[in-house]
Design a protein around this motif. Sequence first.
Motif, PDB file in Angstrom:
ATOM      1  N   GLU A  35     -23.682   3.224 -16.665  1.00  0.00           N
ATOM      2  CA  GLU A  35     -24.662   2.305 -17.244  1.00  0.00           C
ATOM      3  C   GLU A  35     -25.001   2.709 -18.669  1.00  0.00           C
ATOM      4  O   GLU A  35     -24.914   3.885 -19.020  1.00  0.00           O
ATOM      5  CB  GLU A  35     -25.961   2.342 -16.423  1.00  0.00           C
ATOM      6  CG  GLU A  35     -25.801   1.814 -15.024  1.00  0.00           C
ATOM      7  CD  GLU A  35     -27.083   1.972 -14.221  1.00  0.00           C
ATOM      8  OE1 GLU A  35     -28.079   2.476 -14.767  1.00  0.00           O
ATOM      9  OE2 GLU A  35     -27.069   1.583 -13.042  1.00  0.00           O
ATOM     10  N   HIS A  94     -12.539  -1.575 -16.261  1.00  0.00           N
ATOM     11  CA  HIS A  94     -13.456  -2.331 -17.121  1.00  0.00           C
ATOM     12  C   HIS A  94     -14.076  -3.525 -16.394  1.00  0.00           C
ATOM     13  O   HIS A  94     -14.888  -4.241 -16.955  1.00  0.00           O
ATOM     14  CB  HIS A  94     -12.779  -2.744 -18.432  1.00  0.00           C
ATOM     15  CG  HIS A  94     -11.679  -3.747 -18.272  1.00  0.00           C
ATOM     16  ND1 HIS A  94     -10.848  -4.106 -19.290  1.00  0.00           N
ATOM     17  CD2 HIS A  94     -11.278  -4.468 -17.213  1.00  0.00           C
ATOM     18  CE1 HIS A  94      -9.996  -5.004 -18.853  1.00  0.00           C
ATOM     19  NE2 HIS A  94     -10.232  -5.234 -17.601  1.00  0.00           N
ATOM     20  N   ALA A  95     -13.667  -3.765 -15.131  1.00  0.00           N
ATOM     21  CA  ALA A  95     -14.184  -4.906 -14.378  1.00  0.00           C
ATOM     22  C   ALA A  95     -14.405  -4.492 -12.925  1.00  0.00           C
ATOM     23  O   ALA A  95     -13.765  -3.567 -12.437  1.00  0.00           O
ATOM     24  CB  ALA A  95     -13.196  -6.069 -14.450  1.00  0.00           C
ATOM     25  N   PRO A  96     -15.299  -5.205 -12.216  1.00  0.00           N
ATOM     26  CA  PRO A  96     -15.560  -4.834 -10.822  1.00  0.00           C
ATOM     27  C   PRO A  96     -14.382  -5.104  -9.881  1.00  0.00           C
ATOM     28  O   PRO A  96     -14.287  -4.507  -8.819  1.00  0.00           O
ATOM     29  CB  PRO A  96     -16.768  -5.685 -10.440  1.00  0.00           C
ATOM     30  CG  PRO A  96     -16.833  -6.782 -11.446  1.00  0.00           C
ATOM     31  CD  PRO A  96     -16.186  -6.258 -12.690  1.00  0.00           C
ATOM     32  N   TYR A 150     -16.774  -6.053 -17.643  1.00  0.00           N
ATOM     33  CA  TYR A 150     -18.223  -5.863 -17.749  1.00  0.00           C
ATOM     34  C   TYR A 150     -18.710  -6.108 -19.175  1.00  0.00           C
ATOM     35  O   TYR A 150     -19.712  -6.765 -19.383  1.00  0.00           O
ATOM     36  CB  TYR A 150     -18.595  -4.426 -17.347  1.00  0.00           C
ATOM     37  CG  TYR A 150     -18.542  -4.143 -15.872  1.00  0.00           C
ATOM     38  CD1 TYR A 150     -19.479  -4.700 -15.013  1.00  0.00           C
ATOM     39  CD2 TYR A 150     -17.577  -3.292 -15.346  1.00  0.00           C
ATOM     40  CE1 TYR A 150     -19.457  -4.419 -13.649  1.00  0.00           C
ATOM     41  CE2 TYR A 150     -17.555  -3.003 -13.983  1.00  0.00           C
ATOM     42  CZ  TYR A 150     -18.484  -3.571 -13.145  1.00  0.00           C
ATOM     43  OH  TYR A 150     -18.459  -3.290 -11.803  1.00  0.00           O
ATOM     44  N   VAL A 151     -17.976  -5.547 -20.151  1.00  0.00           N
ATOM     45  CA  VAL A 151     -18.396  -5.690 -21.545  1.00  0.00           C
ATOM     46  C   VAL A 151     -17.178  -5.880 -22.457  1.00  0.00           C
ATOM     47  O   VAL A 151     -16.070  -5.476 -22.117  1.00  0.00           O
ATOM     48  CB  VAL A 151     -19.188  -4.451 -22.049  1.00  0.00           C
ATOM     49  CG1 VAL A 151     -20.507  -4.333 -21.322  1.00  0.00           C
ATOM     50  CG2 VAL A 151     -18.380  -3.178 -21.913  1.00  0.00           C
ATOM     51  N   VAL A 184     -25.510  -4.811 -25.240  1.00  0.00           N
ATOM     52  CA  VAL A 184     -25.864  -4.550 -23.837  1.00  0.00           C
ATOM     53  C   VAL A 184     -27.253  -3.929 -23.745  1.00  0.00           C
ATOM     54  O   VAL A 184     -27.682  -3.201 -24.648  1.00  0.00           O
ATOM     55  CB  VAL A 184     -24.831  -3.646 -23.117  1.00  0.00           C
ATOM     56  CG1 VAL A 184     -23.472  -4.308 -23.056  1.00  0.00           C
ATOM     57  CG2 VAL A 184     -24.726  -2.295 -23.781  1.00  0.00           C
ATOM     58  N   GLN A 242     -27.589  -1.664 -18.110  1.00  0.00           N
ATOM     59  CA  GLN A 242     -26.495  -2.595 -17.824  1.00  0.00           C
ATOM     60  C   GLN A 242     -25.202  -1.813 -17.531  1.00  0.00           C
ATOM     61  O   GLN A 242     -24.914  -0.808 -18.183  1.00  0.00           O
ATOM     62  CB  GLN A 242     -26.296  -3.515 -19.030  1.00  0.00           C
ATOM     63  CG  GLN A 242     -25.394  -4.703 -18.739  1.00  0.00           C
ATOM     64  CD  GLN A 242     -25.391  -5.697 -19.912  1.00  0.00           C
ATOM     65  OE1 GLN A 242     -26.346  -5.794 -20.678  1.00  0.00           O
ATOM     66  NE2 GLN A 242     -24.295  -6.426 -20.051  1.00  0.00           N
ATOM     67  N   VAL A 243     -24.449  -2.299 -16.550  1.00  0.00           N
ATOM     68  CA  VAL A 243     -23.208  -1.606 -16.179  1.00  0.00           C
ATOM     69  C   VAL A 243     -22.133  -1.850 -17.238  1.00  0.00           C
ATOM     70  O   VAL A 243     -21.905  -2.981 -17.667  1.00  0.00           O
ATOM     71  CB  VAL A 243     -22.710  -2.079 -14.798  1.00  0.00           C
ATOM     72  CG1 VAL A 243     -21.377  -1.422 -14.442  1.00  0.00           C
ATOM     73  CG2 VAL A 243     -23.743  -1.761 -13.719  1.00  0.00           C
ATOM     74  N   GLU A 297     -20.623   3.737 -11.300  1.00  0.00           N
ATOM     75  CA  GLU A 297     -20.918   2.702 -12.293  1.00  0.00           C
ATOM     76  C   GLU A 297     -21.577   3.378 -13.486  1.00  0.00           C
ATOM     77  O   GLU A 297     -22.619   4.004 -13.346  1.00  0.00           O
ATOM     78  CB  GLU A 297     -21.891   1.667 -11.706  1.00  0.00           C
ATOM     79  CG  GLU A 297     -21.246   0.739 -10.705  1.00  0.00           C
ATOM     80  CD  GLU A 297     -22.172  -0.385 -10.275  1.00  0.00           C
ATOM     81  OE1 GLU A 297     -23.376  -0.348 -10.627  1.00  0.00           O
ATOM     82  OE2 GLU A 297     -21.702  -1.306  -9.594  1.00  0.00           O
ATOM     83  N   CYS A 354     -18.872  -0.023 -17.076  1.00  0.00           N
ATOM     84  CA  CYS A 354     -17.558   0.154 -16.473  1.00  0.00           C
ATOM     85  C   CYS A 354     -17.717   0.937 -15.174  1.00  0.00           C
ATOM     86  O   CYS A 354     -18.827   1.354 -14.838  1.00  0.00           O
ATOM     87  CB  CYS A 354     -16.629   0.927 -17.417  1.00  0.00           C
ATOM     88  SG  CYS A 354     -17.139   2.636 -17.674  1.00  0.00           S
TER      89      CYS A 354
END
Lengths: 158, 337
Positions: free
Chosen positions: A128, A93-95, A102-103, A109, A113-114, A126, A116
């Motif tokens: 989107e 869920h995060a880079p 991310y969300v 969103v 938008q990315v 990624e 996950c």
Amino acid sequence: MDIKDLKSLIKMVTETDISEFELENSEEKIRIKRGGAPEVVHYSAPQQVYAMPQGAPQFAAPAMQAAPGAAEAPAVEEKGKAITSPIVGTFYHAPAPDAPPYVTVGQVVEKGQVLCIVEAMKLMNEIEAEFRCKILKLCKENAHPVEYGDPLFIVEPL
Amino acid sequence: MRGGADHSRSGSLQGFDAQILALFRQQPTGFVSGEELSRDLGISRTAVWKHIKALRELGYQIEAIPSQGYRLVAAPDLLTAAELAAGLATIRIGRRFVCFKETASTNQVAFKLAEEGAEEGTVVVAEAQHSGKGRLGRHWQSPAGVNLYCSIIIRPPILPFNAPQLTFLTAVAVARAVEQSTTLKPRIKWPNDVLVNGRKVAGLLNEMSAETEGVNFVVLGIGVNINMRREQFPADLRHPATSLFLEGGKEVGRAIFVRALLTALDGLYDLYLNGGYAAIREEWLTRCNVTGKMVSVSFHDRTMTGVVVGVDDIGALLLELPDGRVERVLAGDVTIL
């Protein structure tokens, strides 16, 4: 339960004084909660497991036919559209482990938008948003496996 | 010669400089007179002299003999479009080079270029990266002038769920390039690190943009420690790392290595597109040689130890745990015990 049934269920519940409604069977769980805040629909879809195609890579025809077994997107743009995983892999869920997600639920969103990352064999995909939407539910926990076609998010198209 | 130079981004080799080098290379033993250069390039003799001076400042050894002209004696080991494209004969990979003296991350640049429509085979190369990245936001140490940091854009007509197969292409291509340019024996560590004598020389990270019904593009990120010295490695590395220079005791020409790599990758990609995935997977399996080994896999906040009983079709490790369960591993750091 399809979107049409879900819609009539929501309508039925909102026409009464019921503030919270829950329905659970072997396949799915539906929870509708009402209050001061806007209505929230939680929908847990059953675990969908698809067999991975075997053997040589399958080349898409120039016209790009849909992946076999891909989860059918509901035709009606309604509350509760699932965004599914295009590959088997691990959901993030995060880079990065120490980065913010991310969300989050409730967030709106934009298209592109990315949302996950799904990783498989050092290939980072990624995911989107293909349309502007509101995140209603995160279906997977961070760093957990996902199968092809598994819902990752339930979103409300805006 | 393929590979159009992208001079605006290079910063180190302007258009005329690249053209002068190309003219020299057409006559590797002979001289090119200032007059010929002036005529062929359509610039003044003074301008020719200025470009020669600029090339010398970049490290090119250019001899000038009155009445004979100029001659290229030696070229520095620069990763510029002119150097990389020289003599490269590939089908798809290396159609265009985008070279930087320094950038944040070649994967980041390539991803952006691909989103803007960059063609298949575009290769992004940097002499240094200040935010080189690995898996999950990890840092990739990227000092200037000694290594290779590159990212390649491909647009395979495949379905997204087959894209993890591409992981094998770059791993096998790097291993082949190491064999070709050194006497070392590289091995692949699952899924795609390349090791020499048990230490990591290359890290690969692929990033994909896809929709349910098709792949838009994949960026193949390749970092290879070529001539990096011991003191250039940070002390706190996750895994033991090395360079081709440290293992082989000899400097390796970077441009030569890159051409070997791109040529290997181009051949493998062509094979892949023509239904040769099984053969590529076979070569990867042979080089990886993990089946039957006792390994530990650390992933997120847990570590599993078990015996690898096989590798499935997409390359996932099938790990038999002490309790007899078989776990399918798609991501994680693997250590052979």
